[in-house]
Enzyme design. Structure first.
Site, PDB file in Angstrom:
ATOM      1  N   GLY A 191       0.995  -1.197   0.002  1.00 18.00           N
ATOM      2  CA  GLY A 191       0.110   0.112  -0.110  1.00 18.00           C
ATOM      3  C   GLY A 191       0.794   1.317   0.151  1.00 18.00           C
ATOM      4  N   ASP A 248       4.259   5.741 -11.323  1.00 19.67           N
ATOM      5  CA  ASP A 248       3.679   6.570 -12.203  1.00 19.67           C
ATOM      6  C   ASP A 248       2.406   7.019 -12.099  1.00 19.67           C
ATOM      7  OD1 ASP A 248       6.677   6.950 -12.442  1.00 19.67           O
ATOM      8  OD2 ASP A 248       6.516   5.612 -14.055  1.00 19.67           O
TER       9      ASP A 248
HETATM   10  O1  RIB Z   1       8.570   4.176 -13.477  1.00 19.14           O
HETATM   11  C1  RIB Z   1       8.798   2.982 -14.632  1.00 19.14           C
HETATM   12  C2  RIB Z   1       9.677   3.837 -15.630  1.00 19.14           C
HETATM   13  O2  RIB Z   1      11.065   3.876 -15.098  1.00 19.14           O
HETATM   14  C3  RIB Z   1       9.758   2.993 -16.736  1.00 19.14           C
HETATM   15  O3  RIB Z   1       8.818   3.499 -17.885  1.00 19.14           O
HETATM   16  C4  RIB Z   1      11.307   3.298 -17.403  1.00 19.14           C
HETATM   17  O4  RIB Z   1      11.372   3.992 -18.602  1.00 19.14           O
HETATM   18  C5  RIB Z   1      11.896   4.164 -16.152  1.00 19.14           C
HETATM   19  O5  RIB Z   1      11.739   5.554 -16.433  1.00 19.14           O
END
Ligand code: RIB
Length: 307
Positions: A225, A254
């Site tokens: 988590g 991300d």
């Molecule tokens: O967070 C994942 C990313 O980390 C990947 O897409 C790779 O390119 C690195 O930047």
């Protein structure tokens, strides 16, 4: 109107190798599958915010090569504005992602054009900065560029989420200019000198980071988590991960950041924004690749409503 999101960060051509286990040091091993996709932390975070319906600009740099063209076209296909992506005489950034069958990943990045980004490339951003509500930064570009952007954000009254990934030397003074800082366990270890292994340690890490950087702090803990602590709050909050079967966790962090920013723009507080963000990550880990697996608003909300 301050309704735009600006992500300044990396674009990488990701090469995925699927393996049954990670190779040992000195070992050559055969991958089971290979695939390629558009990645880079900056581009991934921009795509997630755009998939949810925000108006997103991505600034960064690619090389004058086929990979650069592909990455720009791909993110544009997700409705991300690419007008501020510079083209450099160095190869486009690369991500080499080794993915184990349970979704665990090890990623090695070639800096490439991402690290050729210069302060002069930031000047055109002044056209849109008055309309930017949130700026999203990571550390896959030179740290002096991040520092310059933190100052520009202050000049134009933009709020900043700084994702300390991959970790790099960065002054406490610069960290303090961000409104929210986001770390995973490895990044927390880099800045604190200890890895938060338990919930209590994660709470302690939040307090230590908050006391040092004087901003809201989030630590993502993968399948365990996330935890967060607002700058002026007494108690940290825990956000459980959704019990999804992971296929490939690339881009989960991300996706979390893009989702968190979306929810913040809709008026949610940090804890609730992290709850929505964890729904985004839960979708992203169910498919190979980062951007290609990220949820749209309908998918993310369907999960969020079930919490
Ligand atoms: O967070 C994942 C990313 O980390 C990947 O897409 C790779 O390119 C690195 O930047």
């Amino acid at each position: 109107m301050k309704d735009k999101i600006l992500t300044v960060g990396s674009l990488n051509y990701d090469i995925f190798l699927t393996v049954s286990r990670f190779p040992e040091e000195g070992e050559s091993m055969i991958a089971e599958e290979a695939s390629f996709s558009s990645g880079g932390k900056g581009a991934n975070q921009a795509v997630q915010a755009a998939r949810l319906g925000l108006e997103v600009y991505l600034a960064g740099a690619v090389g004058k090569d086929g990979n650069g063209k592909y990455l720009k076209e791909t993110v544009a296909g997700y409705n991300v504005n690419t007008a501020y992506i510079a083209e450099k005489d160095v190869p486009t950034g690369l991500g080499v992602v080794t993915t184990r069958r349970d979704g665990a990943v090890k990623i090695t990045v070639l800096k490439g054009a991402n690290f050729a980004l210069e302060k002069a490339d930031l000047e055109p951003l002044r056209e849109i900065l008055p309309e930017v509500s949130w700026m999203i930064l990571q550390m896959e570009i030179p740290t002096e560029i991040d520092e310059a952007l933190l100052d520009m954000a202050a000049e134009y009254d933009c709020k900043v989420v700084l994702n300390a990934a991959p970790p790099a030397p960065f002054s406490d003074e610069a960290f303090r200019k961000a409104d929210i800082t986001v770390f995973n366990e490895t990044e927390a270890l880099y800045y604190l000198g200890y890895r938060p292994e338990t919930r209590e340690e994660a709470y302690q890490a939040l307090r230590d980071l908050r006391d040092r950087f004087h901003n809201d702090v989030v630590i993502t803990l993968g399948k365990d988590g996330a935890v967060c602590l607002e700058k002026n709050a007494d108690e940290p909050a825990f956000i459980p991960a959704l019990p999804m079967k992971a296929v490939d966790t690339t881009g989960a962090g991300d996706s979390f950041i893009g989702g968190m920013v979306y929810a913040l723009t809709k008026g949610k507080d940090l804890e609730e924004a992290c709850r929505f963000a964890s729904c985004c990550s839960a979708v992203t880990i169910q498919g190979y690749g980062a951007q290609v697996s990220m949820p749209d608003l309908e998918q993310a909300e369907a999960l969020y409503k079930k919490l």
